[in-house]
Design an enzyme around this catalytic site. Structure first.
Site, PDB file in Angstrom:
ATOM      1  N   GLY A  77      46.533  29.864  42.971  1.00  0.00           N
ATOM      2  CA  GLY A  77      45.305  30.131  43.702  1.00  0.00           C
ATOM      3  C   GLY A  77      44.105  29.942  42.795  1.00  0.00           C
ATOM      4  N   GLN A 129      35.543  30.773  39.907  1.00  0.00           N
ATOM      5  CA  GLN A 129      36.289  30.421  38.694  1.00  0.00           C
ATOM      6  C   GLN A 129      35.914  29.041  38.160  1.00  0.00           C
ATOM      7  OE1 GLN A 129      40.265  31.685  40.551  1.00  0.00           O
ATOM      8  NE2 GLN A 129      40.559  32.119  38.380  1.00  0.00           N
ATOM      9  N   CYS A 150      46.067  35.352  36.100  1.00  0.00           N
ATOM     10  CA  CYS A 150      44.861  34.708  36.612  1.00  0.00           C
ATOM     11  C   CYS A 150      44.511  33.546  35.692  1.00  0.00           C
ATOM     12  CB  CYS A 150      43.721  35.729  36.641  1.00  0.00           C
ATOM     13  SG  CYS A 150      42.151  35.062  37.195  1.00  0.00           S
ATOM     14  N   LEU A 151      44.132  32.426  36.283  1.00  0.00           N
ATOM     15  CA  LEU A 151      43.779  31.261  35.467  1.00  0.00           C
ATOM     16  C   LEU A 151      42.561  31.547  34.589  1.00  0.00           C
ATOM     17  CD1 LEU A 151      44.334  28.341  38.007  1.00  0.00           C
ATOM     18  CD2 LEU A 151      45.847  29.109  36.159  1.00  0.00           C
ATOM     19  N   HIS A 154      44.188  38.734  45.654  1.00  0.00           N
ATOM     20  CA  HIS A 154      43.630  38.388  44.335  1.00  0.00           C
ATOM     21  C   HIS A 154      42.425  37.455  44.477  1.00  0.00           C
ATOM     22  CE1 HIS A 154      44.235  37.260  39.936  1.00  0.00           C
ATOM     23  NE2 HIS A 154      43.455  36.283  40.362  1.00  0.00           N
ATOM     24  N   GLU A 155      42.577  36.432  45.322  1.00  0.00           N
ATOM     25  CA  GLU A 155      41.493  35.444  45.459  1.00  0.00           C
ATOM     26  C   GLU A 155      40.304  36.019  46.220  1.00  0.00           C
ATOM     27  OE1 GLU A 155      41.714  33.011  43.543  1.00  0.00           O
ATOM     28  OE2 GLU A 155      43.862  33.190  43.172  1.00  0.00           O
ATOM     29  N   HIS A 197      38.166  37.902  43.946  1.00  0.00           N
ATOM     30  CA  HIS A 197      37.282  37.058  43.114  1.00  0.00           C
ATOM     31  C   HIS A 197      35.925  36.846  43.781  1.00  0.00           C
ATOM     32  CE1 HIS A 197      39.324  35.647  39.536  1.00  0.00           C
ATOM     33  NE2 HIS A 197      40.404  35.286  40.200  1.00  0.00           N
TER      34      HIS A 197
HETATM   35 ZN    ZN Z   1      42.249  34.926  39.443  1.00  0.00          ZN
END
Ligand code: ZN
Length: 180
Positions: free
Chosen positions: A46, A51, A111-112, A153-154, A157
């Site tokens: 995701g 991000q 998380c990226l 999670h997304e 963000h």
């Molecule tokens: Zn993330």
């Protein structure tokens, strides 16, 4: 194909509230395409627009085959294309709102924007999210397990919330196995 730079924790853009998308534009289509490229290149499931430095309410999710197998018999394969209500494969969510959540799951999350780390987070085990798709049509996506976790999670963000603020205990390092 364009890979964008993934912002990492500490970048203030990750702690800001994102704006709603009011109109689809060629620029936003390009952004979404780039978000998929960037997510796949980083082996993520995701990615949210902040991000990559864009404060708009857009997320892309693709949990691939990491979700639960809901149809092990592979039924309904003759002719009829499976409809996209099956929750796997790429999912683009614009202005997403979680309208139903229940159950509970506790598991490792990463998380990226926090590369190489993971931590234990409790999330609902089942969610329904209402959003717009790339054609600005209203959709509802239902997710359980990993998909429910990814959606939560997304969506976090987009409100400037990092999973690290929800971790129980300590973040720990993760080592990915090289796939050859
Ligand atoms: Zn993330």
């Amino acid at each position: 194909m364009a890979i964008r730079t993934i912002r990492t924790q500490g970048d203030p853009v990750l702690n800001k509230q994102c704006r709603e998308v009011t109109q689809m534009t060629p620029r936003l289509h390009q952004l979404i395409e780039d978000m998929y490229d960037t997510m796949y290149e980083a082996n993520g499931v995701g990615l949210a627009a902040p991000q990559v430095g864009i404060l708009k309410q857009i997320v892309v999710i693709d949990i691939g085959d990491m979700g639960e197998v809901t149809d092990p018999d592979g039924a309904a394969r003759d002719g009829e294309p499976e409809e996209a209500s099956s929750s796997y494969g790429p999912i683009t969510l614009i202005n997403p709102v979680i309208i139903t959540q229940d159950g509970e799951q506790t598991g490792d999350e990463g998380c990226l924007s926090v590369p190489g780390m993971a931590g234990l987070v409790t999330r609902p085990d089942h969610v329904i999210v209402r959003a717009l798709d790339e054609e600005m049509k209203e959709i509802e996506i239902e997710g359980t397990g990993l998909l429910a976790r990814a959606i939560c999670h997304e969506v976090d963000h987009l409100a400037g919330i990092m999973y690290t603020s929800k971790v129980e205990g300590q973040l720990h390092e993760v080592h990915y196995e090289e796939e050859e």
